[in-house]
Scaffold this motif. Structure first.
Motif, mmCIF file in Angstrom:
data_model
loop_
_atom_site.group_PDB
_atom_site.id
_atom_site.type_symbol
_atom_site.label_atom_id
_atom_site.label_comp_id
_atom_site.label_asym_id
_atom_site.label_seq_id
_atom_site.Cartn_x
_atom_site.Cartn_y
_atom_site.Cartn_z
ATOM 1 N N VAL A 216 0.848 -1.202 0.000
ATOM 2 C CA VAL A 216 0.000 0.000 0.000
ATOM 3 C C VAL A 216 0.883 1.252 0.000
ATOM 4 C CG1 VAL A 216 -1.715 1.294 1.341
ATOM 5 C CG2 VAL A 216 -1.920 -1.206 1.115
ATOM 6 N N PHE A 217 1.935 1.221 0.804
ATOM 7 C CA PHE A 217 2.853 2.364 0.914
ATOM 8 C C PHE A 217 3.574 2.621 -0.414
ATOM 9 C CE2 PHE A 217 7.214 3.689 2.643
ATOM 10 C CZ PHE A 217 6.870 5.022 2.695
ATOM 11 N N MET A 218 4.064 1.562 -1.041
ATOM 12 C CA MET A 218 4.769 1.717 -2.326
ATOM 13 C C MET A 218 3.800 2.264 -3.380
ATOM 14 S SD MET A 218 8.081 0.594 -2.331
ATOM 15 C CE MET A 218 8.625 -0.375 -3.739
ATOM 16 N N LYS A 219 2.613 1.702 -3.421
ATOM 17 C CA LYS A 219 1.622 2.134 -4.423
ATOM 18 C C LYS A 219 1.231 3.597 -4.208
ATOM 19 C CE LYS A 219 -2.148 1.622 -7.193
ATOM 20 N NZ LYS A 219 -2.846 2.859 -6.929
ATOM 21 N N ARG A 220 1.006 3.958 -2.939
ATOM 22 C CA ARG A 220 0.603 5.346 -2.644
ATOM 23 C C ARG A 220 1.721 6.309 -3.018
ATOM 24 N NH1 ARG A 220 -1.453 4.928 2.847
ATOM 25 N NH2 ARG A 220 0.661 5.443 3.479
ATOM 26 N N THR A 221 2.962 5.897 -2.725
ATOM 27 C CA THR A 221 4.104 6.759 -3.069
ATOM 28 C C THR A 221 4.226 6.891 -4.587
ATOM 29 O OG1 THR A 221 5.225 5.992 -1.074
ATOM 30 C CG2 THR A 221 6.583 7.086 -2.727
ATOM 31 N N ALA A 222 4.059 5.778 -5.289
ATOM 32 C CA ALA A 222 4.153 5.838 -6.755
ATOM 33 C C ALA A 222 3.035 6.695 -7.341
ATOM 34 C CB ALA A 222 4.109 4.425 -7.338
ATOM 35 N N ASP A 223 1.824 6.591 -6.783
ATOM 36 C CA ASP A 223 0.721 7.442 -7.262
ATOM 37 C C ASP A 223 1.092 8.917 -7.124
ATOM 38 O OD1 ASP A 223 -0.903 5.327 -7.932
ATOM 39 O OD2 ASP A 223 -2.101 5.412 -6.091
ATOM 40 N N ARG A 224 1.696 9.238 -5.958
ATOM 41 C CA ARG A 224 2.056 10.640 -5.712
ATOM 42 C C ARG A 224 3.148 11.105 -6.674
ATOM 43 N NH1 ARG A 224 3.182 10.065 -0.571
ATOM 44 N NH2 ARG A 224 5.436 10.207 -0.770
ATOM 45 N N LEU A 225 4.137 10.226 -6.912
ATOM 46 C CA LEU A 225 5.283 10.639 -7.733
ATOM 47 C C LEU A 225 4.961 10.630 -9.223
ATOM 48 C CD1 LEU A 225 8.200 8.718 -5.963
ATOM 49 C CD2 LEU A 225 7.649 11.150 -5.790
ATOM 50 N N PHE A 226 4.162 9.636 -9.660
ATOM 51 C CA PHE A 226 4.025 9.423 -11.110
ATOM 52 C C PHE A 226 2.614 9.661 -11.637
ATOM 53 C CE2 PHE A 226 7.310 6.462 -9.465
ATOM 54 C CZ PHE A 226 8.414 7.061 -10.049
ATOM 55 N N GLY A 227 1.645 9.810 -10.745
ATOM 56 C CA GLY A 227 0.274 10.041 -11.215
ATOM 57 C C GLY A 227 -0.160 8.954 -12.176
ATOM 58 N N ASP A 228 -0.659 9.366 -13.359
ATOM 59 C CA ASP A 228 -1.101 8.353 -14.331
ATOM 60 C C ASP A 228 0.003 8.011 -15.340
ATOM 61 O OD1 ASP A 228 -0.973 10.610 -15.839
ATOM 62 O OD2 ASP A 228 -3.065 10.603 -16.491
ATOM 63 N N GLN A 229 1.228 8.359 -14.996
ATOM 64 C CA GLN A 229 2.341 8.159 -15.932
ATOM 65 C C GLN A 229 3.056 6.824 -15.714
ATOM 66 O OE1 GLN A 229 3.224 10.937 -18.301
ATOM 67 N NE2 GLN A 229 1.085 10.945 -17.653
ATOM 68 N N TYR A 230 2.416 5.906 -15.018
ATOM 69 C CA TYR A 230 3.076 4.618 -14.776
ATOM 70 C C TYR A 230 2.108 3.455 -14.793
ATOM 71 C CZ TYR A 230 1.691 3.850 -9.828
ATOM 72 O OH TYR A 230 1.014 3.570 -8.668
ATOM 73 N N ARG A 231 2.658 2.265 -15.112
ATOM 74 C CA ARG A 231 1.949 0.993 -14.959
ATOM 75 C C ARG A 231 2.746 0.211 -13.934
ATOM 76 N NH1 ARG A 231 -0.511 3.989 -17.232
ATOM 77 N NH2 ARG A 231 -1.169 4.099 -19.399
ATOM 78 N N TRP A 232 2.131 -0.738 -13.270
ATOM 79 C CA TRP A 232 2.866 -1.407 -12.202
ATOM 80 C C TRP A 232 2.472 -2.864 -12.054
ATOM 81 C CZ3 TRP A 232 0.300 -2.877 -7.503
ATOM 82 C CH2 TRP A 232 -1.047 -2.454 -7.428
ATOM 83 N N SER A 233 3.374 -3.570 -11.402
ATOM 84 C CA SER A 233 3.222 -5.006 -11.193
ATOM 85 C C SER A 233 3.867 -5.325 -9.855
ATOM 86 C CB SER A 233 3.938 -5.723 -12.344
ATOM 87 O OG SER A 233 3.958 -7.115 -12.145
ATOM 88 N N VAL A 234 3.535 -6.494 -9.331
ATOM 89 C CA VAL A 234 4.090 -6.894 -8.030
ATOM 90 C C VAL A 234 4.743 -8.258 -8.104
ATOM 91 C CG1 VAL A 234 3.442 -7.654 -5.704
ATOM 92 C CG2 VAL A 234 2.646 -5.465 -6.557
ATOM 93 N N LEU A 235 5.885 -8.331 -7.477
ATOM 94 C CA LEU A 235 6.637 -9.581 -7.326
ATOM 95 C C LEU A 235 6.843 -9.801 -5.837
ATOM 96 C CD1 LEU A 235 10.287 -9.683 -8.808
ATOM 97 C CD2 LEU A 235 9.616 -10.763 -6.680
ATOM 98 N N GLY A 236 6.245 -10.865 -5.303
ATOM 99 C CA GLY A 236 6.486 -11.242 -3.916
ATOM 100 C C GLY A 236 7.424 -12.431 -3.903
ATOM 101 N N ALA A 237 8.552 -12.324 -3.224
ATOM 102 C CA ALA A 237 9.521 -13.416 -3.212
ATOM 103 C C ALA A 237 9.060 -14.518 -2.255
ATOM 104 C CB ALA A 237 10.897 -12.897 -2.807
ATOM 105 N N GLY A 238 9.396 -15.757 -2.611
ATOM 106 C CA GLY A 238 9.124 -16.900 -1.734
ATOM 107 C C GLY A 238 7.635 -17.083 -1.484
ATOM 108 N N GLY A 239 7.304 -17.397 -0.245
ATOM 109 C CA GLY A 239 5.921 -17.741 0.107
ATOM 110 C C GLY A 239 4.921 -16.613 -0.087
ATOM 111 N N ALA A 240 5.411 -15.393 -0.307
ATOM 112 C CA ALA A 240 4.492 -14.253 -0.478
ATOM 113 C C ALA A 240 4.011 -14.104 -1.910
ATOM 114 C CB ALA A 240 5.194 -12.961 -0.046
#
Ligand code: KMH
Ligand code: ZN
Length: 312
Positions: A216-240
């Motif tokens: 949530v923190f990373m996404k909120r920060t990215a929204d603030r920094l990049f607005g609609d200028q980014y696409r995103w994906s998530v990689l959880g290592a191991g069991g996550a």
């Protein structure tokens, strides 16, 4: 009228540079196995294939372009998936060595790691006693001395040599919140064009941990920094891996799975293949009402140059 559902891009990261052959018989390192698993992952629904090479005889991590050449044409001939080549390299490679395969093959996408950091697998070494190959134990243990180098100058070199010269789109690997600010600085300096594609990475020893709060923190920060200028994906290592992927999709993001990031299919159970992980995440996402992006849709969402512009 119901809103059309948003498409989710599944990336499958086939073999990577973290896990070693002892850890799972499913981890591919021979070129024919890398090719087969990549093709099956694409057939299962992966629109993007994130690829590293391995030495075909002992599975050690390789950045030799010939080792990439041993599987790239077969994958391209058998799938329409987007090929994404790693520039992460291995513990002792220079930046020039790390980007040599991508300079030669000019893929549609490459990884670009957005900051220097500790990046360690040394705790994994204590879990095994009988090693398939003699390089594995020292490789893992010595990673506690490793600084994964990705300075601003390195990033600018990769932006110039691959982005400007080859029109490669980057998977910006962000292992912590500071990496988002590094990317913002680089964008403001004109190094990258929107929309940038950010891979939020959780659970690498040296980076941010795999908690939902952090997503949530990373996404909120990215929204603030990049607005609609980014696409995103998530990689959880191991069991996550699976839980963070489903959370990411619920929040509007894309997902990355693969044996590079986790050897598991469920708690304590090894995955049989990359395709098995793709099938599982696809099922989870479809059950939640998401639609999976085809390679053509991924190309449009990420503004890629197209498969006909690669050099393999
Ligand atoms: N292995 C992942 C945690 C790269 O290839 O450049 C990050 C990665 C880095 O995929
Ligand atoms: Zn990788």
């Amino acid at each position: 009228m119901p809103k059309p559902s948003r498409k989710v891009i599944i990336t499958s990261a086939i073999t990577g540079a973290i896990h070693t052959p002892t850890m799972s018989d499913a981890l591919p390192y021979k070129p024919e196995d890398i090719a087969r698993q990549a093709i099956e992952a694409a057939e299962a629904g992966a629109a993007v294939l994130h690829l590293h090479a391995r030495h075909p005889l002992n599975g050690s991590v390789s950045i030799d372009p010939e080792h990439f050449m041993a599987f790239l044409p077969e994958i391209k001939a058998s799938t329409d998936a987007v090929i994404n080549l790693s520039t992460g390299g291995s513990l002792k490679n220079s930046i020039a060595e790390r980007i040599a395969p991508a300079e030669r093959f000019s893929p549609e996408m490459c990884s670009l790691n957005m900051g220097s950091m500790n990046f360690s697998m040394h705790p994994l070494a204590d879990r095994y006693t009988d090693w398939k190959f003699d390089w594995e134990e020292a490789y893992l243990r010595d990673s506690d001395t490793y600084i994964f180098r990705n300075t601003f100058r390195d990033i600018a070199t990769i932006a110039q040599n691959l982005g400007t010269q080859h029109n490669v789109k980057f998977e910006h690997e962000c292992y912590d919140v500071g990496h988002l600010y590094n990317l913002k600085f680089c964008m403001d300096s004109g190094l990258f064009k929107a929309p940038v594609f950010i891979q939020f990475i959780f659970g690498i020893l040296g980076g941010i941990g795999p908690e939902i709060d952090n997503l949530v923190f990373m996404k909120r920060t990215a929204d603030r920094l990049f607005g609609d200028q980014y696409r995103w994906s998530v990689l959880g290592a191991g069991g996550a891996q699976m839980s963070l992927a489903t959370a990411a999709a619920a929040m509007g993001g894309n997902v990355r799975v693969g044996l590079e990031d986790s050897l598991l299919i469920s708690r304590g159970k090894l995955a049989e293949s990359n395709a098995q992980q793709v099938r599982k995440v696809r099922k989870l996402l479809e059950e939640l009402g998401h639609e999976i992006a085809t390679p053509a849709e991924a190309r449009e969402m990420l503004a890629l140059k197209g498969a006909s512009a690669v050099n393999f």
